[in-house]
Design a protein around this motif. Structure first.
Motif, PDB file in Angstrom:
ATOM      1  N   GLY A 243      51.590  56.638   2.039  1.00  8.72           N
ATOM      2  CA  GLY A 243      50.423  56.136   3.143  1.00  8.72           C
ATOM      3  C   GLY A 243      51.689  54.681   3.720  1.00  8.72           C
ATOM      4  N   CYS A 244      52.879  54.270   2.633  1.00 11.20           N
ATOM      5  CA  CYS A 244      53.208  52.788   3.363  1.00 11.20           C
ATOM      6  C   CYS A 244      54.053  53.110   4.477  1.00 11.20           C
ATOM      7  N   VAL A 245      54.799  54.563   4.078  1.00 15.59           N
ATOM      8  CA  VAL A 245      55.461  55.078   5.316  1.00 15.59           C
ATOM      9  C   VAL A 245      55.110  55.759   6.748  1.00 15.59           C
ATOM     10  N   PHE A 246      54.633  55.703   6.617  1.00 17.95           N
ATOM     11  CA  PHE A 246      53.188  56.335   7.656  1.00 17.95           C
ATOM     12  C   PHE A 246      52.192  55.628   8.533  1.00 17.95           C
ATOM     13  N   ALA A 247      52.170  54.580   7.950  1.00 17.73           N
ATOM     14  CA  ALA A 247      50.991  53.192   8.409  1.00 17.73           C
ATOM     15  C   ALA A 247      51.935  52.311   9.718  1.00 17.73           C
ATOM     16  N   PRO A 248      53.399  52.076   8.797  1.00 16.06           N
ATOM     17  CA  PRO A 248      53.548  50.357  10.054  1.00 16.06           C
ATOM     18  C   PRO A 248      54.071  51.153  11.201  1.00 16.06           C
ATOM     19  N   ASN A 249      53.846  52.975  11.318  1.00 15.21           N
ATOM     20  CA  ASN A 249      54.615  54.053  12.853  1.00 15.21           C
ATOM     21  C   ASN A 249      53.296  53.086  13.617  1.00 15.21           C
ATOM     22  N   HIS A 250      51.921  53.369  13.803  1.00 12.43           N
ATOM     23  CA  HIS A 250      51.060  53.310  15.052  1.00 12.43           C
ATOM     24  C   HIS A 250      50.111  52.228  14.376  1.00 12.43           C
ATOM     25  N   LYS A 251      49.722  51.569  13.041  1.00  7.10           N
ATOM     26  CA  LYS A 251      48.160  51.076  12.606  1.00  7.10           C
ATOM     27  C   LYS A 251      48.564  49.665  12.904  1.00  7.10           C
ATOM     28  N   GLY A 252      47.576  49.185  14.308  1.00  2.77           N
ATOM     29  CA  GLY A 252      48.004  47.960  14.156  1.00  2.77           C
ATOM     30  C   GLY A 252      48.162  47.923  15.782  1.00  2.77           C
ATOM     31  N   MET A 253      48.785  48.717  16.232  1.00  2.06           N
ATOM     32  CA  MET A 253      49.189  48.869  17.847  1.00  2.06           C
ATOM     33  C   MET A 253      47.985  49.306  18.673  1.00  2.06           C
TER      34      MET A 253
END
Length: 350
Positions: A243-253
């Motif tokens: 989750g910590c690897v994949f979440a920064p990719n798009h979440k919040g964009m």
């Protein structure tokens, strides 16, 4: 989009280049001219060998340690190893390793189904739809409002569990990740009955072999209590890591609505976030910290993404396209802030 946007200035592209096809086509030509789309067999041979060695070494250590609570530390370490297997299967699925479909699928099923216990076919179907429409409120399965809501429009329409969790989802996000490992396994088996699954029998057999071996080895090496604790720690931390690897990719964009009309280049750039951090972050995130470039060129080998990021930043500056990157911890703060904002309509009763 987060307020910390990376902007640079550069001279406009020459008119001859500007008229030669779409923006993405012109960027693609720059990548090809640098050889960044070429396969890197040496890199992937070394990476596969390292991941397999640590995978087998972890199981050897399980029996070498024996009846000890130090096994919980090994469980934590094995969660990292399993996540690296998942990241390798991701690269195989995108044909970053092999150019041909058959070896990519064989390698992907070995890594995902047999070694990790996740359905390659299920994940591939879901991930392909995500790549086609990242952060699209209605088309991206990764932002479907099943448990969490990712936009205020989704929040206003939420009901049931999503509405209950949405009130406090910023605080529940990390605890929910503790269950993500189990969620991947559950969805993998459930997908075997889906008409979109291409090789359900093969995938089912590989999954059964994985879990028989997985549980068999743990319970053979440890007493029941320690075995259960090992499995709980391993699966919980595996979910958090992924989750910590994949979440920064798009979440919040940028969240894309059906009314928005974006070309391919802008759809991928505006919805993606890059994460800075050097070789350590590159290794921990398997290259997915270069999410903008990965979405633009999914088959680009991981070691080429850093150079591709510099070229893409320059190109976006020339075209006036916002290009965003930040540090890892800043990305998590942005995710939590976004989750809190999107849950506001539920808390206010809109």
């Amino acid at each position: 989009m987060p307020t910390q946007t990376v902007t640079t200035t550069a001279a406009p592209a020459p008119q001859a280049e500007r008229s030669a096809g779409s923006d993405f086509a012109r960027l693609s030509r720059r990548m090809a001219a640098e050889g960044l789309l070429d396969r890197r067999p040496g890199y992937y041979a070394a990476r596969m060998a390292l991941v397999l060695a640590t995978f087998l070494g972890g199981w050897y250590a399980l029996f070498a340690l024996g009846d000890s609570w130090w096994q919980l530390g090994l469980a934590a370490a094995m969660s990292v190893v399993f996540a690296q297997v998942a990241l390798l299967s991701h690269d195989l699925a995108h044909r970053q390793v092999f150019s041909r479909r058959l070896p990519s699928e064989i390698g992907g099923r070995i890594a995902a189904n047999l070694l990790m216990g996740m359905s390659y076919g299920w994940w591939m179907n879901k991930h392909t739809r995500h790549h086609a429409n990242p952060n699209h409120e209605e088309r991206d399965p990764d932002v479907a409002p099943e448990l969490l809501v990712w936009s205020k429009r989704q929040a206003r329409r939420a009901s049931g569990v999503a509405r209950f969790i949405g009130r406090r989802q910023a605080y529940l996000f990390l605890p929910l990740l503790l269950l993500e490992g189990l969620n991947l396994s559950f969805n993998s088996f459930r997908a075997l009955r889906s008409p979109t699954m291409k090789r359900p029998v093969l995938e089912g057999v590989l999954l059964v072999v994985h879990f028989v071996a997985y549980f068999g080895l743990v319970f053979a090496a440890l007493p029941t209590g320690k075995a259960v604790a090992f499995l709980a720690v391993h699966q919980a931390l595996l979910g958090v890591y992924l989750g910590c690897v994949f979440a920064p990719n798009h979440k919040g964009m940028l969240m894309v609505t059906p009314e928005m009309k974006l070309d391919f280049l802008r759809r991928q750039v505006l919805t993606s976030r890059n994460v800075r951090g050097g070789v350590v972050i590159d290794a921990l995130m398997g290259g997915l910290n270069y999410q903008v470039e990965h979405h633009l060129f999914p088959s680009m080998p991981t070691p080429a993404l850093g150079r591709a990021a510099r070229i893409t930043r320059e190109f976006c500056a020339e075209e006036g396209i916002p290009y965003y990157e930040t540090g890892l911890f800043r990305s998590y703060r942005e995710i939590f802030a976004h989750l809190h904002r999107t849950g506001e309509p539920i808390r206010s009763g809109e």
